[in-house]
Design an enzyme around this catalytic site. Structure first.
Site, PDB file in Angstrom:
ATOM      1  N   ASP A   1      -9.190  -1.997   2.271  1.00 48.08           N
ATOM      2  CA  ASP A   1      -8.915  -1.443   3.593  1.00 48.08           C
ATOM      3  C   ASP A   1      -9.925  -1.911   4.629  1.00 48.08           C
ATOM      4  OD1 ASP A   1      -6.784  -0.001   2.491  1.00 48.08           O
ATOM      5  OD2 ASP A   1      -8.101   1.650   1.916  1.00 48.08           O
TER       6      ASP A   1
ATOM      7  N   ASP B   1       0.819  -1.206   0.000  1.00 46.57           N
ATOM      8  CA  ASP B   1       0.000   0.000   0.000  1.00 46.57           C
ATOM      9  C   ASP B   1       0.859   1.265   0.000  1.00 46.57           C
ATOM     10  OD1 ASP B   1      -2.652   0.663  -0.256  1.00 46.57           O
ATOM     11  OD2 ASP B   1      -2.978   1.010   1.874  1.00 46.57           O
TER      12      ASP B   1
END
Length: 385
Positions: A271, A225
């Protein structure tokens, strides 16, 4: 004679410029008010936590059902967890290249059809318990069994083995109606309904077998990420170009424009699902210990909430998209380890496995094979004598 002509041309040019300017201002996104920002991000936080809570509870029920039936659940191995960030990176960069080379409209048309089918099935699975409980007795629940096999005898394999009822057909019809609404309008509420369905089903069905596998997965995606958000513009470009229910959105201009708002705040499903399957594992660990408190689940859920709030705060301070897993991974991974350390349960936390019988079976098979090979050697030596 020339002065009136010049004035007329000048007035026409002036009007054209004013019209163009007014159109540009109208097409721009209306700036969000502080109230709109609070409502949007507050709603996203609530929508992010609900799938984790309900998906975790459903994962416990699914785990118990599979244990009773003796069916082996599909779990993510350590090797799968190690390679997951690499596969995700390849898929993300592939999508980025597609958007750069081909028309965005054509790609989104293809992806919309694909996610329409997946979304309808996911939403029907999510709505099934609710519809079944609300269905009046006047509507009969007729069972059906779709069974499609390949081969005969020992080589017979199930290709489709699915049981459903008339209530499930009604769920599918409702989900299809929402899907058609999404196809035609691309409304953010329809998008969120599909997104929430994907998130709940992901947390419920994707199982990590143990804490070590979860830590490997979270650690790998932590760096994934950070790299794709801070190192390149790939993830932000794909997120903005990708018109599919893979993110939750909420209009920041809701107080001014109502449900037709266009200035969206967004949160990717990754997420939610990635930390969610780890939190679901902790709830199953809490249940396995047979105590009333769910300290690992609740403490990590609070840590997830704080990590999400930290992401939003930093994003608004620096005015730049943030990799949410940069804050969520340390919060979700560190909290249960700290709780286990304080309670003196670190060893039992790492020893826990959803399906320990798999290792036992492997050991038994090795012992059987070793004993049979030993017996064969004795027979061979006797024959030689």
């Amino acid at each position: 004679m020339s002065d009136p002509v010049v004035e007329t041309v000048a007035d026409a040019v002036k009007d054209a410029v004013e019209n163009a300017t007014s159109e540009t201002i109208t097409n721009e996104k209306i700036p969000a008010t502080p109230e709109g920002i609070v409502v949007a991000y507050g709603s996203l936080v609530v929508m992010a936590m609900l799938p984790i809570v309900f998906g975790s509870i459903r994962s416990v029920k699914l785990h118990k059902l599979k244990k009773v039936s003796g069916e082996k659940a599909e779990t993510m191995t350590k090797k799968d967890a190690m390679f997951f960030p690499i596969i995700a990176s390849a898929a993300l960069f592939g999508l980025y290249m597609f958007f750069k080379i081909f028309s965005k409209d054509h790609i989104n048309l293809l992806l919309t059809g694909y996610f329409f089918c997946l979304g309808v099935i996911a939403l029907a699975h999510l709505l099934s318990p609710i519809v079944n409980s609300l269905m009046p007795t006047a509507v009969p629940k007729i069972p059906f069994h779709m069974h499609f096999t390949k081969g005969e005898g020992k080589h017979k394999e199930d290709i489709i083995n699915y049981k459903f009822s008339t209530h499930d057909i009604i769920c599918l019809a409702i989900s299809s109606g929402i899907g058609v609404w999404y196809l035609y309008k691309k409304h953010w509420i329809a998008n969120n309904m599909f997104g929430l369905a994907f998130a709940v089903n992901g947390v419920e069905l994707l199982h990590l077998n143990n804490i070590v596998t979860g830590c490997i997965l979270l650690s790998g995606l932590f760096f994934y990420d950070i790299f794709w958000v801070f190192g390149t513009n790939v993830m932000v470009t794909v997120a903005k170009s990708f018109e599919a229910p893979i993110k939750l959105v909420f209009p920041q201009d809701l107080p001014t424009n109502g449900l037709s708002g266009t200035n969206f705040a967004m949160l990717g499903l990754g997420d939610i699902v990635i930390p969610g399957i780890f939190i679901a594992l902790l709830l199953r660990f809490d249940h396995s210990s047979k105590r009333k408190s769910r300290i690992y689940f609740y403490s990590t859920l609070v840590a997830y909430f704080l990590g999400l709030m930290a992401t939003i705060f930093v994003m608004h301070v620096f005015k730049h998209a943030q990799p949410a897993l940069l804050y969520l991974v340390p919060a979700c991974m560190g909290t249960p380890l700290l709780v286990a350390l304080v309670r003196g349960e670190l060893k039992s936390l790492f020893a826990y496995e959803d399906h320990p019988e798999e290792k036992a079976e492997k050991k038994e098979n090795k012992e059987i094979s070793a004993s049979s090979s030993g017996a064969n050697k004795k027979k061979e030596s006797k024959k030689a004598k």
